[in-house]
Design a protein around this motif. Structure first.
Motif, PDB file in Angstrom:
ATOM      1  N   ASP A  46      38.522 -23.379 -21.583  1.00  0.00           N
ATOM      2  CA  ASP A  46      38.407 -24.040 -22.876  1.00  0.00           C
ATOM      3  C   ASP A  46      39.704 -23.789 -23.651  1.00  0.00           C
ATOM      4  OD1 ASP A  46      37.794 -25.016 -25.369  1.00  0.00           O
ATOM      5  OD2 ASP A  46      35.845 -24.041 -25.506  1.00  0.00           O
ATOM      6  N   PRO A  47      40.476 -24.837 -23.969  1.00  0.00           N
ATOM      7  CA  PRO A  47      41.735 -24.619 -24.699  1.00  0.00           C
ATOM      8  C   PRO A  47      41.537 -23.938 -26.039  1.00  0.00           C
ATOM      9  CG  PRO A  47      41.606 -26.865 -23.837  1.00  0.00           C
ATOM     10  CD  PRO A  47      40.256 -26.254 -23.651  1.00  0.00           C
ATOM     11  N   THR A  48      40.358 -24.091 -26.636  1.00  0.00           N
ATOM     12  CA  THR A  48      40.095 -23.451 -27.920  1.00  0.00           C
ATOM     13  C   THR A  48      39.952 -21.944 -27.773  1.00  0.00           C
ATOM     14  OG1 THR A  48      38.915 -25.466 -28.577  1.00  0.00           O
ATOM     15  CG2 THR A  48      38.612 -23.516 -29.955  1.00  0.00           C
ATOM     16  N   PHE A  49      39.469 -21.496 -26.609  1.00  0.00           N
ATOM     17  CA  PHE A  49      39.286 -20.067 -26.354  1.00  0.00           C
ATOM     18  C   PHE A  49      39.988 -19.705 -25.042  1.00  0.00           C
ATOM     19  CE2 PHE A  49      35.578 -21.575 -28.724  1.00  0.00           C
ATOM     20  CZ  PHE A  49      35.607 -20.734 -29.832  1.00  0.00           C
ATOM     21  N   PRO A  50      41.296 -19.636 -25.043  1.00  0.00           N
ATOM     22  CA  PRO A  50      42.025 -19.354 -23.795  1.00  0.00           C
ATOM     23  C   PRO A  50      41.732 -17.974 -23.229  1.00  0.00           C
ATOM     24  CG  PRO A  50      43.499 -19.259 -25.689  1.00  0.00           C
ATOM     25  CD  PRO A  50      42.197 -19.794 -26.195  1.00  0.00           C
TER      26      PRO A  50
END
Length: 299
Positions: free
Chosen positions: A282-286
């Motif tokens: 998830d790019p929001t939570f790398p």
């Protein structure tokens, strides 16, 4: 305490009360009423409209009586000798938690628990059981779930043991793979299919992705070979690995918390017994894990 015990024999039932020391003793002259629900065994499994009469002292208000449904579920009383033979099976069931393994086994009987990991620690004044819970579907160990699990474990917990319910220790994965695309496929389409298959949610066809939370739990090492085998099933993938055609290292197979170590040569990422691998991509939570594909070739 006002508890009492009912003891049954083939001919009668007895109520056994306390003696004033172990359990409260009934006061002399106390009037007691027993309300007993008793069936007729298999004789009660009657057919439809088998009841036509009622025995009563005052039946003037009854115009008609019938049973529109058949009776079912009636069983004859089990003899006391048969109960004595079968009873030991009941006591073979584990109904107390003393060791961490006992707590793990009891926790895993909860319908929302996929796997559990427990360990005992001395916390200064007493022993504390730390119980890490891997919930089904990757759900969080929130306050409401913790309360429900504590209630579930209350009858198992050993007196003198404190209990701490904690989330798992997640290990974010860091995976990059080099993909050689067949000449008759578009690299973008192949990459889209790979990202769909190696997701942590549901794929486009509704099946769980490769890194779905229910596919991995405590101590499950991550192997490279199943990932390669699954990727090779994708249309347009000619070959895939951590090196390119010339043998140069292009990818990575490791953990985010150990950036200096690449486990590609071992083809296995070790996961400790108290850890759970995670790859949300998830790019929001790398920090929850990532996977990338370096595409080469194609149309």
């Amino acid at each position: 305490a006002p508890e009492f015990v009912i003891e049954a024999t083939d001919s009668a039932h007895y109520a056994r009360f306390g003696d004033g020391s172990a359990g409260r003793r009934p006061t002399d002259g106390t009037a007691m009423t027993a309300r007993i629900r008793h069936g007729g065994g298999r004789r009660g499994n009657i057919g439809i409209n088998a009841i036509a009469h009622v025995v009563t002292d005052d039946g003037g208000a009854i115009l008609n009586i019938r049973n529109p449904l058949a009776g079912s579920g009636g069983r004859d009383r089990e003899p006391a000798a048969a109960i004595r033979v079968a009873a030991p099976r009941h006591f073979r069931k584990q109904r107390r938690a003393v060791t961490p393994a006992d707590y793990v086994a009891a926790a895993e009987t909860h319908p929302q628990v996929q796997r559990a990991y427990g360990e005992r620690r001395w916390t200064g004044s007493w022993n504390t059981i730390f119980l890490a819970i891997d919930r089904r579907g990757g759900a969080s160990v929130d306050e409401s779930f913790e309360g429900a699990l504590r209630d579930h474990l209350a009858s198992y917990r050993l007196a003198g043991h404190d209990l701490e319910i904690v989330p798992p220790r997640f290990v974010p994965l860091d995976i990059r793979l080099f993909v050689c695309v067949c000449g008759d496929h578009y690299a973008g389409d192949v990459e889209r299919d790979l990202l769909d298959i190696f997701s942590a949610g549901l794929m486009r066809d509704g099946r769980p992705g490769f890194f779905h939370p229910d596919n991995f739990s405590f101590g499950d090492n991550i192997l490279l070979s199943p990932i390669i085998a699954r990727a090779m099933q994708v249309a347009g993938v000619q070959w895939i690995g951590t090196r390119d055609g010339a043998g140069a290292v292009k990818g990575r197979f490791g953990r985010l918390d150990q950036p200096e170590i690449d486990f590609a040569d071992d083809a296995e990422i070790p996961i400790a017994p108290n850890e759970v691998a995670r790859l949300d991509n998830d790019p929001t939570f790398p920090d929850f894990g990532r996977i990338a594909f370096l595409m080469a070739g194609g149309r």
